[in-house]
Write an enzyme that holds these catalytic residues in place. Structure first.
Site, PDB file in Angstrom:
ATOM      1  N   ASP A 158      57.111  41.866  11.704  1.00  0.00           N
ATOM      2  CA  ASP A 158      55.901  42.382  12.334  1.00  0.00           C
ATOM      3  C   ASP A 158      55.611  43.789  11.826  1.00  0.00           C
ATOM      4  O   ASP A 158      56.513  44.511  11.383  1.00  0.00           O
ATOM      5  CB  ASP A 158      56.064  42.428  13.853  1.00  0.00           C
ATOM      6  CG  ASP A 158      56.223  41.047  14.466  1.00  0.00           C
ATOM      7  OD1 ASP A 158      55.765  40.063  13.851  1.00  0.00           O
ATOM      8  OD2 ASP A 158      56.809  40.962  15.560  1.00  0.00           O
ATOM      9  N   LYS A 159      54.364  44.197  11.937  1.00  0.00           N
ATOM     10  CA  LYS A 159      53.938  45.510  11.452  1.00  0.00           C
ATOM     11  C   LYS A 159      54.848  46.620  11.955  1.00  0.00           C
ATOM     12  O   LYS A 159      55.290  47.477  11.182  1.00  0.00           O
ATOM     13  CB  LYS A 159      52.492  45.781  11.878  1.00  0.00           C
ATOM     14  CG  LYS A 159      51.982  47.184  11.546  1.00  0.00           C
ATOM     15  CD  LYS A 159      50.568  47.410  12.059  1.00  0.00           C
ATOM     16  CE  LYS A 159      50.106  48.835  11.786  1.00  0.00           C
ATOM     17  NZ  LYS A 159      48.745  49.089  12.308  1.00  0.00           N
TER      18      LYS A 159
END
Length: 313
Positions: A137-138
Protein backbone atom coordinates in the site's frame (compact mmCIF):
# COMPACT_ATOMS: atom_id res chain seq x y z
CA UNK A 1 -11.81 8.90 -14.87
CA UNK A 2 -14.72 6.77 -13.66
CA UNK A 3 -14.27 3.08 -13.14
CA UNK A 4 -15.74 0.83 -15.82
CA UNK A 5 -19.02 -0.46 -14.43
CA UNK A 6 -20.75 -3.26 -16.28
CA UNK A 7 -23.32 -5.92 -15.54
CA UNK A 8 -24.38 -8.88 -17.61
CA UNK A 9 -26.17 -12.18 -17.19
CA UNK A 10 -24.43 -15.37 -18.29
CA UNK A 11 -26.16 -16.53 -21.49
CA UNK A 12 -27.08 -20.17 -22.11
CA UNK A 13 -24.43 -20.46 -24.82
CA UNK A 14 -21.61 -19.69 -22.35
CA UNK A 15 -22.89 -21.72 -19.40
CA UNK A 16 -20.37 -24.11 -17.89
CA UNK A 17 -17.32 -22.26 -19.21
CA UNK A 18 -14.55 -20.68 -17.13
CA UNK A 19 -15.33 -17.25 -15.75
CA UNK A 20 -12.39 -15.57 -17.50
CA UNK A 21 -13.45 -16.98 -20.89
CA UNK A 22 -17.02 -15.85 -20.38
CA UNK A 23 -15.84 -12.36 -19.45
CA UNK A 24 -13.65 -12.16 -22.55
CA UNK A 25 -16.71 -12.97 -24.67
CA UNK A 26 -19.03 -10.56 -22.87
CA UNK A 27 -16.58 -7.66 -22.55
CA UNK A 28 -14.31 -7.75 -25.63
CA UNK A 29 -13.03 -4.21 -24.98
CA UNK A 30 -10.75 -5.63 -22.25
CA UNK A 31 -7.99 -8.20 -22.66
CA UNK A 32 -8.37 -11.58 -20.99
CA UNK A 33 -5.24 -10.99 -18.91
CA UNK A 34 -6.67 -7.69 -17.66
CA UNK A 35 -9.98 -9.38 -16.80
CA UNK A 36 -8.11 -12.10 -14.91
CA UNK A 37 -6.29 -9.43 -12.90
CA UNK A 38 -9.60 -7.79 -12.03
CA UNK A 39 -11.04 -11.15 -10.94
CA UNK A 40 -8.09 -11.79 -8.62
CA UNK A 41 -8.33 -8.25 -7.24
CA UNK A 42 -11.98 -8.79 -6.32
CA UNK A 43 -13.32 -6.20 -8.77
CA UNK A 44 -15.51 -8.78 -10.54
CA UNK A 45 -18.24 -10.73 -8.78
CA UNK A 46 -20.73 -13.40 -9.80
CA UNK A 47 -24.07 -13.11 -8.01
CA UNK A 48 -22.24 -10.92 -5.50
CA UNK A 49 -19.49 -13.46 -4.75
CA UNK A 50 -15.82 -13.38 -5.66
CA UNK A 51 -14.77 -16.26 -7.92
CA UNK A 52 -11.52 -17.55 -9.40
CA UNK A 53 -10.73 -17.16 -13.13
CA UNK A 54 -11.08 -20.91 -13.68
CA UNK A 55 -14.41 -21.29 -11.88
CA UNK A 56 -17.31 -22.32 -14.16
CA UNK A 57 -20.37 -20.08 -14.35
CA UNK A 58 -24.00 -20.97 -14.88
CA UNK A 59 -26.71 -19.55 -17.10
CA UNK A 60 -28.51 -16.59 -15.56
CA UNK A 61 -25.82 -15.72 -13.01
CA UNK A 62 -25.22 -11.98 -12.76
CA UNK A 63 -21.69 -10.76 -13.43
CA UNK A 64 -20.70 -7.34 -12.09
CA UNK A 65 -17.53 -5.55 -13.17
CA UNK A 66 -16.40 -2.69 -10.94
CA UNK A 67 -12.81 -2.42 -12.09
CA UNK A 68 -9.88 -0.12 -11.54
CA UNK A 69 -9.36 2.03 -14.62
CA UNK A 70 -6.20 1.99 -16.65
CA UNK A 71 -3.88 4.99 -16.26
CA UNK A 72 -5.08 7.81 -18.50
CA UNK A 73 -1.56 8.47 -19.85
CA UNK A 74 1.21 6.12 -20.97
CA UNK A 75 3.67 5.16 -18.28
CA UNK A 76 6.68 7.47 -18.34
CA UNK A 77 10.11 7.02 -16.75
CA UNK A 78 10.73 9.49 -13.92
CA UNK A 79 14.01 10.12 -12.05
CA UNK A 80 12.65 9.16 -8.64
CA UNK A 81 15.36 7.87 -6.25
CA UNK A 82 15.26 4.15 -5.48
CA UNK A 83 16.58 2.46 -2.35
CA UNK A 84 17.93 -0.86 -3.63
CA UNK A 85 18.62 -3.70 -1.21
CA UNK A 86 19.76 -6.10 -3.95
CA UNK A 87 20.29 -6.18 -7.69
CA UNK A 88 21.32 -8.72 -10.33
CA UNK A 89 20.33 -9.50 -13.92
CA UNK A 90 17.11 -11.18 -12.75
CA UNK A 91 15.90 -9.26 -9.72
CA UNK A 92 15.67 -5.87 -8.09
CA UNK A 93 14.81 -5.71 -4.39
CA UNK A 94 13.53 -2.30 -3.34
CA UNK A 95 13.09 -0.66 0.05
CA UNK A 96 9.91 1.30 -0.65
CA UNK A 97 9.36 4.43 1.46
CA UNK A 98 5.98 5.23 2.96
CA UNK A 99 4.05 7.64 0.75
CA UNK A 100 5.19 6.17 -2.57
CA UNK A 101 2.40 4.68 -4.69
CA UNK A 102 3.41 1.42 -6.38
CA UNK A 103 1.27 1.48 -9.56
CA UNK A 104 -0.11 4.46 -11.50
CA UNK A 105 -3.88 4.78 -11.45
CA UNK A 106 -6.73 7.21 -11.09
CA UNK A 107 -5.43 10.14 -9.05
CA UNK A 108 -1.83 8.93 -9.32
CA UNK A 109 -0.85 9.04 -13.00
CA UNK A 110 2.82 9.56 -12.15
CA UNK A 111 5.31 9.81 -9.34
CA UNK A 112 5.01 6.08 -8.60
CA UNK A 113 7.40 3.22 -8.04
CA UNK A 114 6.65 1.99 -11.57
CA UNK A 115 7.76 5.33 -13.03
CA UNK A 116 10.95 5.14 -10.96
CA UNK A 117 11.66 1.58 -12.10
CA UNK A 118 11.19 2.46 -15.77
CA UNK A 119 13.76 5.23 -15.38
CA UNK A 120 16.22 2.91 -13.65
CA UNK A 121 15.73 0.03 -16.10
CA UNK A 122 13.85 0.87 -19.33
CA UNK A 123 13.71 -2.83 -20.19
CA UNK A 124 11.06 -3.31 -17.49
CA UNK A 125 8.53 -1.69 -19.81
CA UNK A 126 8.20 -5.04 -21.60
CA UNK A 127 7.14 -6.87 -18.43
CA UNK A 128 3.68 -6.97 -16.81
CA UNK A 129 3.42 -4.19 -14.20
CA UNK A 130 7.06 -3.31 -14.89
CA UNK A 131 8.10 -6.57 -13.22
CA UNK A 132 6.31 -5.98 -9.91
CA UNK A 133 4.80 -9.26 -8.70
CA UNK A 134 3.39 -8.11 -5.37
CA UNK A 135 2.52 -4.70 -4.01
CA UNK A 136 2.57 -2.64 -0.88
CA UNK A 137 0.00 0.00 0.00
CA UNK A 138 1.05 3.61 -0.54
CA UNK A 139 1.67 4.29 3.14
CA UNK A 140 3.28 0.92 3.92
CA UNK A 141 7.07 0.95 3.93
CA UNK A 142 9.49 -1.87 3.30
CA UNK A 143 10.87 -4.57 1.05
CA UNK A 144 9.43 -5.40 -2.37
CA UNK A 145 10.83 -7.60 -5.18
CA UNK A 146 10.80 -6.80 -8.91
CA UNK A 147 11.47 -9.28 -11.73
CA UNK A 148 13.74 -8.11 -14.57
CA UNK A 149 13.00 -10.93 -17.04
CA UNK A 150 9.94 -12.88 -18.15
CA UNK A 151 11.44 -16.07 -16.73
CA UNK A 152 12.02 -14.44 -13.36
CA UNK A 153 8.52 -12.96 -13.38
CA UNK A 154 6.96 -16.34 -14.11
CA UNK A 155 9.01 -18.05 -11.40
CA UNK A 156 8.20 -15.45 -8.75
CA UNK A 157 4.49 -15.51 -9.53
CA UNK A 158 4.58 -19.32 -9.24
CA UNK A 159 6.27 -19.06 -5.82
CA UNK A 160 3.65 -16.60 -4.62
CA UNK A 161 0.84 -18.85 -5.83
CA UNK A 162 2.47 -21.83 -4.11
CA UNK A 163 2.75 -19.75 -0.91
CA UNK A 164 6.48 -20.41 -0.59
CA UNK A 165 7.46 -16.74 -0.43
CA UNK A 166 8.02 -15.56 3.13
CA UNK A 167 6.71 -12.06 3.74
CA UNK A 168 7.32 -10.74 7.22
CA UNK A 169 5.85 -7.49 8.49
CA UNK A 170 5.77 -5.52 11.69
CA UNK A 171 2.66 -3.68 12.81
CA UNK A 172 1.89 -1.42 15.75
CA UNK A 173 -1.68 -2.02 16.88
CA UNK A 174 -4.04 -0.47 19.37
CA UNK A 175 -4.64 -2.99 22.15
CA UNK A 176 -2.76 -5.65 24.07
CA UNK A 177 -3.42 -9.19 22.85
CA UNK A 178 -2.58 -11.87 25.40
CA UNK A 179 -0.74 -13.92 22.77
CA UNK A 180 -0.23 -14.32 19.06
CA UNK A 181 -2.65 -16.05 16.78
CA UNK A 182 -3.81 -17.07 13.35
CA UNK A 183 -6.52 -15.21 11.46
CA UNK A 184 -8.33 -17.29 8.84
CA UNK A 185 -11.03 -15.02 7.43
CA UNK A 186 -11.94 -14.52 3.73
CA UNK A 187 -11.56 -11.04 2.27
CA UNK A 188 -13.46 -9.26 -0.51
CA UNK A 189 -14.54 -5.77 -1.49
CA UNK A 190 -16.76 -4.18 1.12
CA UNK A 191 -20.36 -4.72 -0.02
CA UNK A 192 -21.19 -1.01 0.28
CA UNK A 193 -17.88 0.86 0.15
CA UNK A 194 -15.92 -0.33 -2.89
CA UNK A 195 -12.78 1.53 -1.79
CA UNK A 196 -12.48 -0.71 1.25
CA UNK A 197 -11.93 -4.41 1.81
CA UNK A 198 -13.74 -6.42 4.45
CA UNK A 199 -14.06 -9.88 5.93
CA UNK A 200 -16.80 -11.39 3.77
CA UNK A 201 -17.99 -14.98 3.92
CA UNK A 202 -17.91 -15.32 0.13
CA UNK A 203 -14.52 -13.62 -0.23
CA UNK A 204 -11.17 -15.09 -1.21
CA UNK A 205 -9.34 -17.18 1.42
CA UNK A 206 -6.96 -15.11 3.53
CA UNK A 207 -4.69 -16.28 6.35
CA UNK A 208 -2.49 -14.10 8.58
CA UNK A 209 -0.20 -15.21 11.42
CA UNK A 210 0.92 -12.84 14.15
CA UNK A 211 2.88 -12.93 17.39
CA UNK A 212 3.68 -10.38 20.06
CA UNK A 213 7.09 -8.75 19.60
CA UNK A 214 6.86 -6.01 22.24
CA UNK A 215 4.16 -4.71 24.57
CA UNK A 216 3.50 -1.11 25.52
CA UNK A 217 0.99 0.43 27.91
CA UNK A 218 -1.94 0.43 25.47
CA UNK A 219 -0.34 -0.71 22.21
CA UNK A 220 1.55 -3.72 20.90
CA UNK A 221 4.25 -4.32 18.30
CA UNK A 222 3.41 -7.45 16.31
CA UNK A 223 5.44 -9.64 14.00
CA UNK A 224 3.13 -10.64 11.16
CA UNK A 225 3.52 -13.28 8.44
CA UNK A 226 1.29 -13.53 5.40
CA UNK A 227 0.17 -16.93 4.19
CA UNK A 228 -1.91 -15.29 1.45
CA UNK A 229 -1.64 -11.83 -0.10
CA UNK A 230 -5.02 -10.14 -0.34
CA UNK A 231 -5.48 -6.39 -0.71
CA UNK A 232 -5.15 -4.67 2.71
CA UNK A 233 -5.00 -8.13 4.32
CA UNK A 234 -3.11 -7.27 7.50
CA UNK A 235 -5.05 -4.07 8.04
CA UNK A 236 -8.40 -5.81 7.57
CA UNK A 237 -7.54 -8.87 9.66
CA UNK A 238 -6.14 -6.87 12.56
CA UNK A 239 -9.18 -4.58 12.59
CA UNK A 240 -11.36 -7.71 12.47
CA UNK A 241 -9.55 -8.89 15.63
CA UNK A 242 -10.20 -5.51 17.26
CA UNK A 243 -6.50 -4.69 17.02
CA UNK A 244 -6.52 -1.88 14.44
CA UNK A 245 -3.23 -0.49 13.24
CA UNK A 246 -2.07 2.81 14.69
CA UNK A 247 -2.69 5.63 12.22
CA UNK A 248 -4.77 3.58 9.79
CA UNK A 249 -7.11 6.13 8.15
CA UNK A 250 -9.42 3.49 6.68
CA UNK A 251 -9.69 0.62 9.15
CA UNK A 252 -8.42 2.30 12.32
CA UNK A 253 -9.79 4.58 14.97
CA UNK A 254 -8.94 7.83 16.68
CA UNK A 255 -5.63 7.84 18.58
CA UNK A 256 -5.78 5.96 21.87
CA UNK A 257 -3.74 7.51 24.68
CA UNK A 258 -2.53 5.40 27.61
CA UNK A 259 -3.47 6.62 31.05
CA UNK A 260 -1.01 9.32 32.05
CA UNK A 261 0.37 9.65 28.52
CA UNK A 262 2.95 12.39 28.10
CA UNK A 263 2.40 15.33 25.81
CA UNK A 264 5.15 13.93 23.59
CA UNK A 265 3.36 10.59 23.20
CA UNK A 266 0.07 12.31 22.48
CA UNK A 267 1.72 14.48 19.83
CA UNK A 268 3.43 11.50 18.16
CA UNK A 269 0.22 9.44 18.07
CA UNK A 270 -1.71 12.43 16.72
CA UNK A 271 0.93 13.03 14.07
CA UNK A 272 1.30 9.44 12.86
CA UNK A 273 -1.06 9.74 9.89
CA UNK A 274 -0.33 6.46 8.10
CA UNK A 275 -0.94 2.84 9.00
CA UNK A 276 1.86 1.61 11.24
CA UNK A 277 2.88 -1.24 8.94
CA UNK A 278 6.38 -2.08 7.71
CA UNK A 279 7.37 -4.91 5.36
CA UNK A 280 10.40 -6.01 7.37
CA UNK A 281 11.74 -8.98 5.44
CA UNK A 282 11.28 -11.11 2.33
CA UNK A 283 12.35 -14.72 1.71
CA UNK A 284 12.23 -16.54 -1.62
CA UNK A 285 14.15 -18.81 -3.96
CA UNK A 286 16.19 -17.05 -6.61
CA UNK A 287 14.27 -17.57 -9.86
CA UNK A 288 17.44 -18.48 -11.77
CA UNK A 289 19.67 -20.34 -9.31
CA UNK A 290 17.15 -21.69 -6.80
CA UNK A 291 19.25 -20.25 -3.97
CA UNK A 292 17.39 -19.30 -0.80
CA UNK A 293 17.47 -15.50 -0.56
CA UNK A 294 16.55 -13.20 2.32
CA UNK A 295 16.43 -9.42 2.63
CA UNK A 296 15.48 -7.03 5.43
CA UNK A 297 14.42 -3.40 5.14
CA UNK A 298 15.38 -1.16 8.08
CA UNK A 299 12.48 0.60 9.78
CA UNK A 300 11.95 4.21 8.66
CA UNK A 301 12.58 7.17 10.94
CA UNK A 302 8.93 7.85 11.80
CA UNK A 303 8.53 4.20 12.82
CA UNK A 304 11.57 4.29 15.09
CA UNK A 305 10.31 7.50 16.66
CA UNK A 306 6.88 5.97 17.30
CA UNK A 307 8.40 2.93 19.09
CA UNK A 308 10.79 5.08 21.10
CA UNK A 309 7.99 7.26 22.44
CA UNK A 310 5.68 4.29 23.11
CA UNK A 311 8.44 2.68 25.20
CA UNK A 312 8.76 5.74 27.39
CA UNK A 313 5.08 6.68 27.62
Amino acid sequence: MERPRHQAAVPEGLAGQRLDRVLAALFPDYSRSRLQQWIRAGWITVDGAVRRPRDPVHAGEQISVDAEPEPETPLAPEPIPLRLLYEDDHLLVVDKPAGLVVHPGAGNPGGTLVNALLHYDPGLEALPRAGIVHRLDKETSGVLVVARTYAAHHALVAQLQARTVGRGYQAVVVGRPTAGGRVDAPIARHPRDRKRMAVVETGRPAVTHYRVAERFTAHTLLDVELETGRTHQIRVHMAHCRLPLVGDPVYGRRPVYPKGASETLRAVLDGFRRQALHARHLRLEHPRTGEAMHWEAPPPDDWERLLEVLRHG
